[in-house]
Design a protein around this motif. Structure first.
Motif, PDB file in Angstrom:
ATOM      1  N   GLY A  59      38.083  55.322  22.114  1.00 35.83           N
ATOM      2  CA  GLY A  59      38.306  56.074  23.341  1.00 35.83           C
ATOM      3  C   GLY A  59      39.615  55.739  24.008  1.00 35.83           C
ATOM      4  N   ASP A  60      39.868  56.410  25.109  1.00 37.13           N
ATOM      5  CA  ASP A  60      41.085  56.223  25.898  1.00 37.13           C
ATOM      6  C   ASP A  60      40.710  55.714  27.279  1.00 37.13           C
ATOM      7  N   LEU A  61      41.242  54.551  27.625  1.00 36.79           N
ATOM      8  CA  LEU A  61      41.013  53.940  28.924  1.00 36.79           C
ATOM      9  C   LEU A  61      42.248  54.129  29.787  1.00 36.79           C
ATOM     10  N   LYS A  62      42.049  54.669  30.995  1.00 34.22           N
ATOM     11  CA  LYS A  62      43.171  54.883  31.911  1.00 34.22           C
ATOM     12  C   LYS A  62      42.818  54.328  33.289  1.00 34.22           C
ATOM     13  N   VAL A  63      43.787  53.688  33.904  1.00 34.50           N
ATOM     14  CA  VAL A  63      43.628  53.207  35.281  1.00 34.50           C
ATOM     15  C   VAL A  63      44.848  53.689  36.061  1.00 34.50           C
ATOM     16  N   LYS A  64      44.619  54.480  37.092  1.00 36.21           N
ATOM     17  CA  LYS A  64      45.709  55.015  37.892  1.00 36.21           C
ATOM     18  C   LYS A  64      46.250  53.957  38.846  1.00 36.21           C
ATOM     19  N   ASP A  65      47.529  54.039  39.121  1.00 40.48           N
ATOM     20  CA  ASP A  65      48.153  53.185  40.138  1.00 40.48           C
ATOM     21  C   ASP A  65      47.914  53.834  41.494  1.00 40.48           C
ATOM     22  N   ASP A  66      47.227  53.117  42.372  1.00 37.67           N
ATOM     23  CA  ASP A  66      46.929  53.670  43.692  1.00 37.67           C
ATOM     24  C   ASP A  66      48.067  53.491  44.686  1.00 37.67           C
ATOM     25  N   GLY A  67      49.196  52.947  44.215  1.00 39.04           N
ATOM     26  CA  GLY A  67      50.329  52.725  45.091  1.00 39.04           C
ATOM     27  C   GLY A  67      50.296  51.381  45.777  1.00 39.04           C
ATOM     28  N   LYS A  68      49.153  50.667  45.674  1.00 37.65           N
ATOM     29  CA  LYS A  68      49.010  49.353  46.290  1.00 37.65           C
ATOM     30  C   LYS A  68      49.052  48.246  45.229  1.00 37.65           C
ATOM     31  N   SER A  69      48.319  48.444  44.157  1.00 44.26           N
ATOM     32  CA  SER A  69      48.285  47.424  43.098  1.00 44.26           C
ATOM     33  C   SER A  69      49.604  47.362  42.349  1.00 44.26           C
ATOM     34  N   GLY A  70      50.259  48.518  42.213  1.00 46.25           N
ATOM     35  CA  GLY A  70      51.537  48.552  41.510  1.00 46.25           C
ATOM     36  C   GLY A  70      51.407  48.561  40.004  1.00 46.25           C
ATOM     37  N   PHE A  82      37.384  56.703  31.305  1.00 46.92           N
ATOM     38  CA  PHE A  82      37.259  56.336  29.893  1.00 46.92           C
ATOM     39  C   PHE A  82      36.496  57.435  29.172  1.00 46.92           C
ATOM     40  N   GLU A  83      37.136  58.053  28.198  1.00 45.65           N
ATOM     41  CA  GLU A  83      36.508  59.101  27.403  1.00 45.65           C
ATOM     42  C   GLU A  83      36.704  58.779  25.927  1.00 45.65           C
ATOM     43  N   GLY A  84      35.686  59.080  25.132  1.00 49.71           N
ATOM     44  CA  GLY A  84      35.832  58.778  23.721  1.00 49.71           C
ATOM     45  C   GLY A  84      34.667  59.215  22.883  1.00 49.71           C
ATOM     46  N   GLU A  85      34.455  58.481  21.792  1.00 44.90           N
ATOM     47  CA  GLU A  85      33.446  58.853  20.807  1.00 44.90           C
ATOM     48  C   GLU A  85      32.634  57.627  20.403  1.00 44.90           C
ATOM     49  N   VAL A  86      31.351  57.878  20.094  1.00 42.03           N
ATOM     50  CA  VAL A  86      30.423  56.816  19.708  1.00 42.03           C
ATOM     51  C   VAL A  86      29.780  57.204  18.380  1.00 42.03           C
ATOM     52  N   TRP A  87      29.720  56.248  17.471  1.00 37.41           N
ATOM     53  CA  TRP A  87      29.044  56.462  16.194  1.00 37.41           C
ATOM     54  C   TRP A  87      27.766  55.627  16.164  1.00 37.41           C
ATOM     55  N   VAL A  88      26.646  56.284  15.841  1.00 39.73           N
ATOM     56  CA  VAL A  88      25.337  55.636  15.853  1.00 39.73           C
ATOM     57  C   VAL A  88      24.704  55.732  14.474  1.00 39.73           C
ATOM     58  N   GLY A  89      24.157  54.611  13.985  1.00 39.78           N
ATOM     59  CA  GLY A  89      23.489  54.623  12.688  1.00 39.78           C
ATOM     60  C   GLY A  89      22.329  55.604  12.703  1.00 39.78           C
ATOM     61  N   THR A  90      22.308  56.525  11.742  1.00 42.05           N
ATOM     62  CA  THR A  90      21.263  57.553  11.696  1.00 42.05           C
ATOM     63  C   THR A  90      19.896  56.950  11.441  1.00 42.05           C
ATOM     64  N   GLU A  91      19.858  55.897  10.633  1.00 39.60           N
ATOM     65  CA  GLU A  91      18.583  55.268  10.296  1.00 39.60           C
ATOM     66  C   GLU A  91      18.162  54.242  11.339  1.00 39.60           C
ATOM     67  N   ASP A  92      19.065  53.306  11.677  1.00 37.67           N
ATOM     68  CA  ASP A  92      18.681  52.206  12.572  1.00 37.67           C
ATOM     69  C   ASP A  92      18.899  52.502  14.052  1.00 37.67           C
ATOM     70  N   LYS A  93      19.480  53.677  14.382  1.00 38.79           N
ATOM     71  CA  LYS A  93      19.683  54.085  15.773  1.00 38.79           C
ATOM     72  C   LYS A  93      20.464  53.047  16.573  1.00 38.79           C
ATOM     73  N   THR A  94      21.440  52.408  15.930  1.00 39.70           N
ATOM     74  CA  THR A  94      22.219  51.335  16.557  1.00 39.70           C
ATOM     75  C   THR A  94      23.688  51.707  16.590  1.00 39.70           C
ATOM     76  N   MET A  95      24.367  51.381  17.689  1.00 40.08           N
ATOM     77  CA  MET A  95      25.778  51.691  17.834  1.00 40.08           C
ATOM     78  C   MET A  95      26.605  50.950  16.788  1.00 40.08           C
ATOM     79  N   ARG A  96      27.479  51.665  16.110  1.00 46.43           N
ATOM     80  CA  ARG A  96      28.311  51.088  15.055  1.00 46.43           C
ATOM     81  C   ARG A  96      29.794  51.050  15.398  1.00 46.43           C
ATOM     82  N   LYS A  97      30.230  52.036  16.178  1.00 46.83           N
ATOM     83  CA  LYS A  97      31.664  52.128  16.459  1.00 46.83           C
ATOM     84  C   LYS A  97      31.885  52.879  17.764  1.00 46.83           C
ATOM     85  N   ILE A  98      32.936  52.467  18.483  1.00 47.79           N
ATOM     86  CA  ILE A  98      33.353  53.112  19.720  1.00 47.79           C
ATOM     87  C   ILE A  98      34.863  53.306  19.662  1.00 47.79           C
TER      88      ILE A  98
END
Length: 326
Positions: free
Chosen positions: A264-275, A246-262
């Motif tokens: 990103g791209d989530l990827k899960v590879k097929d290991d050949g067993k789960s399918g 999972f890679e992406g970007e985070v936006w944090v309030g400059t004043e309140d130092k609190t997360m505002r937005k996320i």
């Protein structure tokens, strides 16, 4: 019992991912800023939120044969939460799921609304397609457009530190809090720059999910919630997180130092067993931090008698898609 245990483990992992996101050189100052933003968000008493997941599942023919192909999915969850009164936490969620198989132009969908307050979980089915005839409309007609509820014991929500004041925490709840406080789920954090979002000054960061840290957090918190997990479950968990990125970007309030937005791209590879392999984009917004939110009990909500439904069934109706406007 095993099913309940599994759901708790999954809930831990999902909640952790929801509070993390998302890059490429380490910056301690940036890393500390994002960790502080995560902690501050967890302390926000009330907020509006919206989560959007959009992407596809690749289902392997090797495992699923005729059920193989690409499943296009879109999930939108929007609502509010309020834990200002620690003895009476509440939240709402309007959930819309849309999907289609391969290049099929027919889109299946489900729309529902959930509310939790006063130790009750309320639910209303707004609309639902027949999923190419696999779900008879008679199964949902009884519940369509009506509000139903199930009592939820207060200790169930307390397991996740919902509705718990820090001064009255049990030893297990304190362990969960200390574990979260000591966990950093990002790596390769880098400051991108300053921006303005909805009139609020924010700082933008890039980061990558630390799969090893998430695995450790999930395993340790699961031990606190459900007890020791087996070697097989531990190995399965380890294999899953090794396949996930999972890679992406985070936006944090400059004043309140609190997360505002996320995002990103989530990827899960097929290991050949789960399918099953997954590739999703995610956007998670938090607004109206510590503001006023309104979450009320629906009028005329009925107790959901699951056993009675299975014994008596639902009345027959015609049609493919059942929907109710209200």
């Amino acid at each position: 019992m095993k099913g309940q245990k599994f759901l708790k483990v999954v809930a831990v992992a999902v909640s952790a991912i929801a509070l993390t996101a998302c890059g490429k050189s380490f910056d301690k100052e940036a890393s500390d800023a994002v960790k502080l933003a995560m902690d501050n968000l967890s302390k926000v008493n009330s907020s509006d939120y919206e989560l959007v997941l959009d992407g596809e599942l690749e289902i392997s023919k090797k495992v699923f044969k005729e059920e193989s192909g690409t499943l296009n999915l879109n999930l939108n969850v929007a609502g509010s939460y309020d834990s200002t009164d620690k003895t009476k936490p509440k939240f709402s969620a309007k959930v819309v799921v849309k999907g289609s198989k391969d290049d099929d132009k027919k889109e299946e969908n489900v729309e529902t609304e959930l509310r939790y307050l006063n130790d009750k979980l309320f639910a209303s089915l707004i609309s639902m397609s027949d999923f190419d005839g696999s779900i008879p409309t008679v199964m949902v007609q009884t519940y369509l457009g009506k509000w139903w509820y199930l009592p939820v014991p207060a200790d169930v929500m307390a397991q996740y530190n919902l509705g718990v004041d820090e001064s009255t925490m049990t030893p297990e709840q304190k362990q969960l809090k200390d574990l979260w406080d000591s966990t950093m789920l990002f790596k390769d954090v880098k400051k991108v720059g300053e921006e303005t979002m909805d009139g609020v000054a924010v700082t933008k960061y890039e980061a990558t999910l630390d799969e090893a840290a998430l695995e450790k957090y999930t395993k340790e918190s699961s031990k606190i919630l459900v007890g020791e997990i087996s070697a097989a479950e531990t190995e399965e968990m380890k294999n899953f997180f090794e396949l996930m990125s999972f890679e992406g970007e985070v936006w944090v309030g400059t004043e309140d130092k609190t997360m505002r937005k996320i995002t990103g791209d989530l990827k899960v590879k097929d290991d050949g067993k789960s399918g099953i392999g997954a590739n999703f984009s995610m956007e998670y917004n938090f607004t109206n931090l510590n503001g006023s939110v309104t979450i009320e009990e629906p009028k005329d909500a009925q107790l959901l008698d699951i056993m009675s439904y299975f014994l008596k069934g639902a009345p027959e109706v015609e049609g493919g898609t059942v929907t109710q406007e209200y």
